[in-house]
Design a protein around this motif. Sequence first.
Motif: not given
Length: 360
Positions: A50-59, A66-77
């Motif tokens: 979730c902390a990855d910069s591409l995750c932040t940019a996508l969200h 769009n938010k992460c359900s766990s810090p280990k992964q980056c969820d998107y819709r």
Amino acid sequence: MNIGDPAKPYFLDVDTGSDLTWLQCDAPCQSCSKVPHPLYRPVQNKLVPCADSLCTALHSGLGRNNKCSSPKQCDYRIKYTDSASSLGVLIADNFSLPLSKSSNIRPSLTFGCGYDQQVGKNGAKPAPTDGLLGLGRGSVSLLSQLKQKGITKNVLGHCLSTNGGGFLFFGDGIVPTSGVTWVPMARSTSGNYYSPGSGTLYFDRRSLGLKPMEVVFDSGSTYTYFTAEAYHAVVSALKGGLSRSFKQVSDPELLLCWKGQKAFKSVFDVKKDFKSLSLSFATGKNAVMEIPPENYLVVTKSGNVCLGILDAAAAKLSFSIIGDITMQDQMVIYDNEKAQLGWMRGPCSRSAKSAMSSSP
């Protein structure tokens, strides 16, 4: 494209109108269409945190839900204008990419593993592709990632042939040095689209008396869409110019169709009966995009000829879209390095290699 380790083939829909690349994915899959290849199977250690910069940019690009359900992964819709959607998590895996010098590179790139897709009516129809190739302007776009890794310049081009097929290229290696019409990229008022700015529409070189309309280039759209005023003006100009041998008929494929005295086999059978359209962009020097009949007409299975331009207002769009039908047999270049868009007419049935050898 060949993705994974070992690399497996997937068919992707080339979309310059959105950023995220994704594959239908067995994570396990809640809702996937029937696709041409076995579903991509993710591996736990390939998850993008979730902390990855591409995750932040996508969200930030996709909005609040769009938010992460766990810090280990980056969820998107992600939802598209045709109301299709993809729900999934970000994955990083190797893409096997051929370089022009005939070697291959295998960079690890971030993309979506989509395990819940809603496409068309309940996703019941088999899909012709395994996923989507997002080539928009955002930082999660495959093109931006290749630039960030120092692999290619942030330039992309495609050439779609009227006979089917064509080629796609990343980087500026085969951008022609002359003959291209260039316009500065404009800021699109709606989303992160590539836009040549406002264009004025002409029919048979004559002004239709319309005010300029905002135009975007979107290879993810099959047809071209004109704002309501322009659409209705084109329809009445076309109807006014057609000979009596054309009769309007209904055809399941498109809204406005005509039949002739005998079934048409190709657009080139009717080319001489229709006039060219053109779009003139004030931002470029004499920047005109010619739209000959073969770039706005379709011949259907039933041998009718139909208008491949649709009413943007009916599709709830406030701008005009140049879609694939109008991009056929022209090389379209999206140059993010110089913030300009270019196009050049020419057959796209040649391979990219022969295009390379003919340009310096």
